[in-house]
Design a protein around this motif. Structure first.
Motif, short mmCIF file in Angstrom:
data_model
loop_
_atom_site.label_atom_id
_atom_site.label_comp_id
_atom_site.label_asym_id
_atom_site.label_seq_id
_atom_site.Cartn_x
_atom_site.Cartn_y
_atom_site.Cartn_z
N ALA B 159 4.91 11.81 -5.78
CA ALA B 159 4.05 11.04 -6.86
C ALA B 159 2.67 12.63 -7.20
CB ALA B 159 3.08 9.80 -6.65
N ILE B 160 2.66 12.56 -5.91
CA ILE B 160 1.21 13.92 -6.55
C ILE B 160 1.56 15.07 -6.26
CG2 ILE B 160 -0.21 11.84 -5.22
CD1 ILE B 160 -0.17 13.98 -2.82
N VAL B 161 2.34 15.71 -6.17
CA VAL B 161 2.86 17.42 -6.23
C VAL B 161 2.28 17.70 -7.24
CG1 VAL B 161 4.87 17.11 -6.20
CG2 VAL B 161 4.14 18.86 -5.20
N THR B 162 2.89 17.24 -8.37
CA THR B 162 2.14 18.35 -9.44
C THR B 162 0.88 17.30 -10.36
OG1 THR B 162 3.06 15.36 -11.02
CG2 THR B 162 4.85 17.49 -10.85
N ASP B 163 -0.10 16.72 -9.22
CA ASP B 163 -1.42 16.34 -9.34
C ASP B 163 -1.17 15.39 -10.95
OD1 ASP B 163 -4.00 16.59 -9.21
OD2 ASP B 163 -4.15 18.93 -10.22
N PRO B 164 -0.75 14.95 -10.91
CA PRO B 164 -0.85 14.32 -12.11
C PRO B 164 -2.28 13.24 -12.69
CG PRO B 164 0.36 12.75 -10.85
CD PRO B 164 -0.15 13.89 -10.08
N THR B 165 -2.26 12.90 -13.90
CA THR B 165 -3.35 12.31 -14.60
C THR B 165 -3.40 10.86 -13.38
OG1 THR B 165 -2.90 13.82 -16.41
CG2 THR B 165 -4.98 11.83 -16.53
N VAL B 166 -2.30 10.18 -13.87
CA VAL B 166 -2.71 8.88 -13.47
C VAL B 166 -1.30 8.63 -12.18
CG1 VAL B 166 -2.21 6.49 -13.89
CG2 VAL B 166 -3.71 7.86 -14.98
N ILE B 167 -2.24 7.79 -11.22
CA ILE B 167 -0.65 7.24 -9.82
C ILE B 167 -0.49 6.08 -10.34
CG2 ILE B 167 -0.02 6.73 -7.88
CD1 ILE B 167 -2.09 9.62 -6.74
N VAL B 168 0.69 5.64 -10.60
CA VAL B 168 1.46 4.43 -10.80
C VAL B 168 2.66 3.82 -9.30
CG1 VAL B 168 0.83 4.49 -12.90
CG2 VAL B 168 3.11 5.12 -12.32
N ALA B 169 1.93 2.38 -9.04
CA ALA B 169 3.03 2.26 -7.92
C ALA B 169 3.17 1.20 -8.27
CB ALA B 169 2.23 2.59 -6.30
N ASP B 170 4.61 1.09 -8.41
CA ASP B 170 5.03 -0.66 -7.68
C ASP B 170 5.45 -0.95 -7.24
OD1 ASP B 170 6.04 -2.79 -9.40
OD2 ASP B 170 7.93 -2.00 -9.89
N GLU B 171 4.23 -1.85 -6.05
CA GLU B 171 4.23 -2.39 -4.60
C GLU B 171 4.74 -1.68 -4.05
OE1 GLU B 171 6.32 -6.89 -4.86
OE2 GLU B 171 6.09 -6.75 -6.95
N PRO B 172 3.60 -1.34 -3.70
CA PRO B 172 4.46 0.40 -2.70
C PRO B 172 4.50 -0.58 -1.61
CG PRO B 172 1.82 0.24 -3.13
CD PRO B 172 2.49 -1.15 -4.51
N THR B 173 3.38 -1.09 -0.88
CA THR B 173 3.67 -1.79 0.17
C THR B 173 5.27 -2.77 0.60
OG1 THR B 173 1.61 -3.17 -0.34
CG2 THR B 173 1.66 -0.96 1.01
N GLY B 174 5.34 -3.12 -0.49
CA GLY B 174 6.41 -4.42 -0.34
C GLY B 174 7.82 -4.38 0.41
N ASP B 175 7.86 -3.17 0.96
CA ASP B 175 9.31 -3.33 1.74
C ASP B 175 8.58 -2.46 3.02
OD1 ASP B 175 11.50 -3.73 2.23
OD2 ASP B 175 11.74 -1.05 1.68
N LEU B 176 7.87 -2.39 3.97
CA LEU B 176 6.71 -2.17 4.85
C LEU B 176 6.74 -3.10 5.47
CD1 LEU B 176 5.48 1.31 3.39
CD2 LEU B 176 7.62 1.17 4.17
N ASP B 177 6.70 -2.72 7.14
CA ASP B 177 5.37 -3.46 8.46
C ASP B 177 4.43 -3.55 7.72
OD1 ASP B 177 4.55 -1.24 9.44
OD2 ASP B 177 6.53 -0.88 9.69
N LYS B 178 3.41 -4.34 8.28
CA LYS B 178 1.80 -3.97 8.77
C LYS B 178 1.52 -2.95 8.24
CE LYS B 178 -1.55 -7.06 9.41
NZ LYS B 178 -2.57 -8.17 10.73
N GLN B 179 1.96 -2.53 9.61
CA GLN B 179 1.29 -1.05 10.34
C GLN B 179 1.53 -0.25 9.36
OE1 GLN B 179 -0.77 0.30 12.62
NE2 GLN B 179 -0.28 1.75 12.07
N SER B 180 2.30 0.31 8.63
CA SER B 180 3.06 1.30 7.77
C SER B 180 2.51 0.94 6.09
CB SER B 180 4.43 1.14 7.64
OG SER B 180 5.14 1.38 8.78
N ALA B 181 2.33 -0.04 6.08
CA ALA B 181 1.60 -1.05 4.62
C ALA B 181 0.24 -0.24 4.96
CB ALA B 181 1.41 -2.20 5.06
N THR B 182 -0.29 -0.21 5.80
CA THR B 182 -1.87 -0.36 6.05
C THR B 182 -2.04 1.57 5.92
OG1 THR B 182 -2.08 -1.47 7.88
CG2 THR B 182 -3.72 -0.26 8.04
N GLU B 183 -1.12 1.76 6.48
CA GLU B 183 -1.47 3.59 6.57
C GLU B 183 -0.81 4.43 5.16
OE1 GLU B 183 0.62 4.65 10.48
OE2 GLU B 183 1.77 5.11 8.91
N ILE B 184 0.05 3.39 4.64
CA ILE B 184 0.20 3.66 2.52
C ILE B 184 -1.48 3.10 2.28
CG2 ILE B 184 1.34 3.29 1.01
CD1 ILE B 184 2.82 4.88 2.56
N LEU B 185 -1.58 2.02 2.52
CA LEU B 185 -3.09 1.88 1.87
C LEU B 185 -4.02 2.52 1.75
CD1 LEU B 185 -2.97 -1.89 1.80
CD2 LEU B 185 -2.29 -0.26 -0.18
#
Lengths: 385, 224
Positions: B159-185
């Motif tokens: 998502a960031i490799v093109t250096d976009p103006t806006v990042i849109v995230a649709d429930e980015p932690t919705g499928d992750l365990d707590k530890q992974s979710a924390t890392e993503i956030l």
């Protein structure tokens, strides 16, 4: 390069399905090539016919004979450069099922009208001197394991009785397509015996072979020959050698037509096989295409991915099918040698098969691509919050 | 106050399912400044993802305007929109949506294939993005060889490799365990604070929403 890699990797995702599809296309392409070759073999005589040779036969039908006395009248017709005759012997060697053509010709002169046959001079000398000498095509020699000097007894069906020959020569062809199955011998050999045993059939030839000086005059010379005998009991029908050969093909016209239809139906089957695979593939990847579209890939890119994969599968199947075709044609050619003396692949078959594979690859991608492009990103992702 | 990079003005959107008309967004307006981090919350069917899709230019409003990075997104044609998304939007999905036949490197490189960058330049960009998400040593791994958290980090790198103006995230932690979710956030937080990326995130998770600078609630297609 990355896109090609992606297409390649996508094609390998379902290895079994892709392999079966490739195999299905390969078998279909092979069947297409085989059927086209059979059809081409049927027309080989027509395609190989010399443009400067006319064939005159009885107007009553191919099984009716013509008197040898017609010779002088035909020779006088302007445009006739040379003339000979032949007769169909219609016998068999040991087993009636082992068919090969046996043709009585007018000695060495008769052979001279067929420059496509290559015979060495020693064989021609023997053919000229020995009444029962035979010159045999290499295919038939190999088929029965005959050698020069072998005695061969044929059982006549049109000319009843046993007929003893001595193989004095082998003829080969100037081209790969030359019919090398014929058993040629001197007409005088059977005619002399007919004079004794069946005098009414003596002096009767099967057909005339007329060499003309200008192929452009074929129609006029044919008409002149037939006019010469139109009011006699031995009326003739003269046509180019190609037309004469075509009349034999026409006898099996329904079979040839059926083979042609089947060969194109085979293409339809390939198309369905490939289209089914691509439809399943595209349906499974609708969400991936939606992701790609989200990243900025457009309809053309999606089309490229689907069509590229479809083409890759179809072309691999096509190449494999053409590779299969070589040994299969060889095997079928050996099995059908008696019926198709020169069972060789038409040079056009490979480009036709390749074009068919490419066409199938493109057509099979049309509907899945259209569907994948048409689905909106939102529907593709199947997510409505 | 930074200038708004996302402006949603009086947008309405409805869907048709069979013969039933479903009103998803109703005359909604939203403004997000450059460098903002907005969390959109709300019950299922409230229109969060629809709003996100409109901002990302993957859906169109029935009425109203969506202006992102100075472009009236709703007025662009499909082809223009595709190019615009490549340049301005980085999308992070709940289920990562990586292509299974490509390595982490290949997945991150995908959006760059649409640019005019050389192979060498693409490599530099991809390596930078993967190093940023902490997966510089996993470039040659396929998605099936990565954990869910790692897959999502690859998706963030994509998502960031093109250096976009806006990042849109649709429930980015919705499928992750707590530890992974924390890392993503944590990662999204860094992208916002350290790199100044504007982020719009849909989430059901209050802990995820806490990381945003602004939390907006949607209910029945309206912002509260």
């Amino acid at each position: 390069m990355r896109v090609f890699k992606l297409i390649y990797m996508n094609a390998l995702r379902h290895k079994l399905r892709t392999s079966l599809t490739i195999l299905g296309i390969a078998v279909a392409i092979m069947a297409f090539g085989l059927l086209r070759t059979v059809v081409a073999a049927w027309y080989l005589g027509v395609n190989q016919a010399a443009p400067d040779r006319l064939i005159t036969r009885s107007k009553n039908g191919i099984t009716f004979t013509l008197p040898v006395a017609q010779k002088q009248a035909i020779e006088r017709i302007p445009g006739v450069a040379d003339l000979t005759y032949s007769a169909w012997f219609g016998g068999f060697y040991k087993d009636p099922k082992d068919f090969f053509p046996q043709i009585a010709v007018e000695g060495v002169h008769g052979l001279s009208l067929y420059p496509e046959f290559i015979v060495d001079s020693a064989a021609l000398d023997a053919f000229d001197k020995e009444p029962n000498a035979a010159i045999v095509g290499k295919t038939t020699m190999d088929r029965f394991g005959w050698k020069i000097g072998d005695a061969v007894r044929l059982t006549g069906q049109i000319y009843p009785g046993d007929w003893d020959f001595v193989v004095r020569g082998v003829y080969t062809g100037r081209s790969e397509a030359t019919d090398l199955s014929q058993f040629l011998f001197n007409f005088k050999y059977i005619d002399q015996r007919m004079q004794v045993e069946m005098p009414a059939r003596a002096g009767q030839v099967g057909w005339w072979v007329i060499k003309i000086d200008d192929p452009a005059k074929a129609a006029a010379i044919s008409a002149a020959v037939d006019k010469e005998f139109e009011n006699s009991s031995d009326a003739t029908l003269t046509e180019t050698e190609a037309a004469f050969q075509q009349s034999f093909v026409a006898m099996a016209g329904t079979i040839v037509f059926s083979l042609q239809v089947i060969s194109f139906l085979v293409i339809g089957v390939i198309l369905l096989v490939a289209a089914n695979t691509m439809a399943m593939t595209a349906r499974e990847r609708i969400s991936e295409y939606a992701v790609l579209k989200t990243l900025g890939f457009n309809g053309k890119h999606i089309l490229g991915l689907i069509a590229g994969e479809s083409l890759l599968i179809a072309c691999l199947g096509g190449v494999l099918g053409m590779i299969f075709l070589i040994p299969v044609l060889h095997g079928v050619g050996v099995a059908l040698k008696a019926w198709f003396p020169a069972f060789i692949i038409d040079p056009k078959t490979y480009p036709q098969a390749a074009a068919t594979a490419v066409l199938v690859g493109i057509l099979a991608a049309v509907f899945p691509s259209w569907r994948a492009i048409r689905v909106s990103i939102v529907n593709g992702l199947r997510r409505i919050g | 106050m930074a200038a708004p990079v996302v402006e949603v003005q009086n947008v309405s959107k409805q869907y048709h399912r069979d013969k039933v008309e479903i009103r998803v967004l109703s005359n909604l307006s939203l403004s997000i400044p450059e460098g903002g981090f907005v969390a959109l919350m709300g019950p299922s069917g409230s229109g969060k993802t629809t709003l996100l899709n409109l901002i990302a230019g993957i859906d169109r409003p029935d009425s109203g305007q969506v202006i992102v990075a100075g472009t009236a997104v709703h007025s662009l044609g499909e082809s223009q929109l595709a190019k615009w998304r490549t340049r301005h939007i980085g999308f992070i999905f709940q289920f990562y949506n990586l292509l299974p036949v490509l390595t982490a490197y290949g997945n991150v490189e995908l959006p760059l294939l649409l640019t005019k960058l050389s192979s060498k330049e693409r490599r530099e960009h991809v390596e930078t993005a993967l190093n940023l998400v902490g997966l510089g040593d996993r470039m040659k791994h396929y998605p099936r060889q990565l954990s869910g958290g790692q897959e999502q980090r690859v998706a963030i790198a994509r998502a960031i490799v093109t250096d976009p103006t806006v990042i849109v995230a649709d429930e980015p932690t919705g499928d992750l365990d707590k530890q992974s979710a924390t890392e993503i956030l944590d990662l999204l937080g860094r992208l916002n604070t350290e790199f100044g990326k504007t982020i719009v995130m849909v989430t059901h998770d209050p802990r995820a929403a806490e990381r945003a600078k602004v939390v907006r609630h949607l209910d029945k297609g309206e912002l509260n």
